[in-house]
Design a protein around this motif. Structure first.
Motif, PDB file in Angstrom:
ATOM      1  N   LYS A  50     -42.580  19.739 -35.539  1.00  0.00           N
ATOM      2  CA  LYS A  50     -42.566  19.156 -34.047  1.00  0.00           C
ATOM      3  C   LYS A  50     -41.879  17.953 -34.909  1.00  0.00           C
ATOM      4  O   LYS A  50     -43.056  17.604 -35.754  1.00  0.00           O
ATOM      5  CB  LYS A  50     -43.739  18.929 -33.351  1.00  0.00           C
ATOM      6  CG  LYS A  50     -43.253  17.480 -32.547  1.00  0.00           C
ATOM      7  CD  LYS A  50     -44.568  17.496 -31.410  1.00  0.00           C
ATOM      8  CE  LYS A  50     -43.810  16.152 -30.332  1.00  0.00           C
ATOM      9  NZ  LYS A  50     -42.525  16.003 -29.859  1.00  0.00           N
ATOM     10  N   ASP A  52     -46.013  16.188 -38.393  1.00  0.00           N
ATOM     11  CA  ASP A  52     -46.255  16.228 -38.721  1.00  0.00           C
ATOM     12  C   ASP A  52     -47.396  16.441 -39.954  1.00  0.00           C
ATOM     13  O   ASP A  52     -46.373  16.518 -41.249  1.00  0.00           O
ATOM     14  CB  ASP A  52     -47.780  17.019 -37.831  1.00  0.00           C
ATOM     15  CG  ASP A  52     -47.211  18.189 -37.913  1.00  0.00           C
ATOM     16  OD1 ASP A  52     -46.654  19.235 -39.191  1.00  0.00           O
ATOM     17  OD2 ASP A  52     -47.216  19.198 -36.939  1.00  0.00           O
ATOM     18  N   GLN A  55     -36.935  17.517 -30.913  1.00  0.00           N
ATOM     19  CA  GLN A  55     -37.828  16.943 -31.437  1.00  0.00           C
ATOM     20  C   GLN A  55     -38.500  17.693 -32.328  1.00  0.00           C
ATOM     21  O   GLN A  55     -39.863  18.277 -32.395  1.00  0.00           O
ATOM     22  CB  GLN A  55     -38.818  16.341 -30.157  1.00  0.00           C
ATOM     23  CG  GLN A  55     -38.155  15.215 -29.720  1.00  0.00           C
ATOM     24  CD  GLN A  55     -37.993  13.853 -29.719  1.00  0.00           C
ATOM     25  OE1 GLN A  55     -38.957  13.557 -30.710  1.00  0.00           O
ATOM     26  NE2 GLN A  55     -36.749  13.709 -30.435  1.00  0.00           N
ATOM     27  N   THR A 102     -41.109  13.891 -34.747  1.00  0.00           N
ATOM     28  CA  THR A 102     -41.652  12.408 -33.839  1.00  0.00           C
ATOM     29  C   THR A 102     -40.418  11.119 -34.736  1.00  0.00           C
ATOM     30  O   THR A 102     -40.466  11.289 -35.781  1.00  0.00           O
ATOM     31  CB  THR A 102     -42.976  11.914 -34.319  1.00  0.00           C
ATOM     32  OG1 THR A 102     -44.066  12.598 -33.606  1.00  0.00           O
ATOM     33  CG2 THR A 102     -42.906  10.775 -33.351  1.00  0.00           C
TER      34      THR A 102
END
Length: 338
Positions: free
Chosen positions: A239, A295, A224, A241
């Motif tokens: 990160k 993000d 991830q 998602t």
């Protein structure tokens, strides 16, 4: 004395002239030969089909063929010779790290390796060599000399090279996914005017084709995570998602380029690659892009490094040393060989 030329002689001469012109024209025109019928050492090269745009290369080990795509259009195909038993050519996604037109092997008795496009620092490369019609190299991908010269002229540092048991033809993904705004051209122009000068690789290539920095974006569903590399160095990570994480992302290579020569829009052109002929039909390129989110920090980092020719790779492997060989940015499915 005046020579008298009969009508039959004139006609015969005209016939020979016409036949000669037809033969010359036929010799000058490209001969249409099926890809699977190319004899060892044979190739086809048609750069006029796509005069400009990002280049991607696919090496099919079972077929012993190399396919060259520019802006999503196939401009060349050639026979090749990959690694022999015990020295198998590793499969996966590679980027060109170094170019050297007159390279010699530091491992195999100073053997000449003309028009070398390096794929790993451990010794895997595309270069001219003997083509017996079957895998015979020590791991490199050997090419016909004339084809290697043409290929050398269109590659740059960062050009993606996919070595696989099977691969799809490039397709256009109109959905820009997570990394492009609706006004992609304006975004890239802003980025180009504000981005810092990129760091160069620790090892300076002997011969390079002028180009911008090599941008590679790796997305791993296993971890991830998203990693951004610029000229072989990690510049950002974050990160990821993944929507519907129980489904694989699939193995896809995306190359960013314009829709056409005069079109201001940018799109991802994609190639899927496989370890075998079994294909993951549930994970299409458009679907894969739509499922990836990051993000704000990692998206900003992508936009600050993005440029035409950038490569994004999705994998279902972890980003460990077993699948990514340091600054080589090699995404391997097989163990590398020397």
């Amino acid at each position: 004395m005046v020579a008298v030329v009969g009508r039959r002689t004139v006609l015969a001469g005209l016939g020979a002239l016409v036949a000669g012109l037809v033969a010359q024209r036929a010799a000058a025109e490209p001969q249409v030969v099926a890809v699977d019928e190319l004899a060892p050492g044979a190739f086809a090269w048609h750069p006029e089909r796509a005069p400009a745009g990002p280049v991607a290369i696919v090496v099919s080990i079972p077929d012993q063929r190399v396919y060259v795509y520019r802006n999503g259009v196939r401009i060349g195909v050639s026979t090749c010779s990959t690694g022999k038993p015990g020295h198998e050519t590793p499969t996966g996604v590679f980027t060109i790290l170094e170019k050297d037109k007159h390279h010699r092997s530091s491992t195999y008795n100073n053997a000449p390796m003309p028009n070398m496009n390096r794929l790993t620092w451990s010794g895997i490369a595309l270069h001219a060599g003997n083509l017996p019609g079957y895998p015979a190299s020590h791991g490199c991908v050997r090419l016909p000399l004339a084809f290697s010269e043409r290929l050398f002229g269109v590659t740059t540092l960062g050009t993606p090279v996919i070595i696989a048991d099977a691969a799809t033809y490039p397709g256009t993904v109109l959905h820009p996914g997570l990394v492009l705004s609706d006004d992609a051209k304006a975004t890239l122009q802003t980025v180009a005017s504000t981005s810092a000068k990129p760091a160069r690789p620790a090892k300076t290539p002997k011969t390079t084709t002028p180009s911008g920095p090599a941008i590679s974006i790796l997305v791993s569903s296993a971890e991830q995570s998203i990693v951004i590399m610029r000229d072989g160095h990690v510049v950002a990570s974050g990160k990821a998602t993944i929507a519907e994480p129980e489904r694989p992302l699939g193995n896809h290579v995306y190359v960013l380029g314009p829709v056409g020569d005069d079109d201001q829009r940018l799109v991802w052109r994609t190639i899927g690659y496989y370890d075998s002929t079994a294909r993951d039909v549930e994970s299409t390129p458009s679907d894969t892009l739509a499922r990836i989110r990051g993000d704000q920090a990692i998206i900003a980092a992508i936009q600050n490094n993005l440029a035409p020719g950038a490569v994004m790779i999705t994998v279902d492997l972890p980003l460990s040393a077993d699948s990514r060989t340091g600054r080589d940015f090699v995404i391997m499915t097989d163990q590398a060989v020397g």
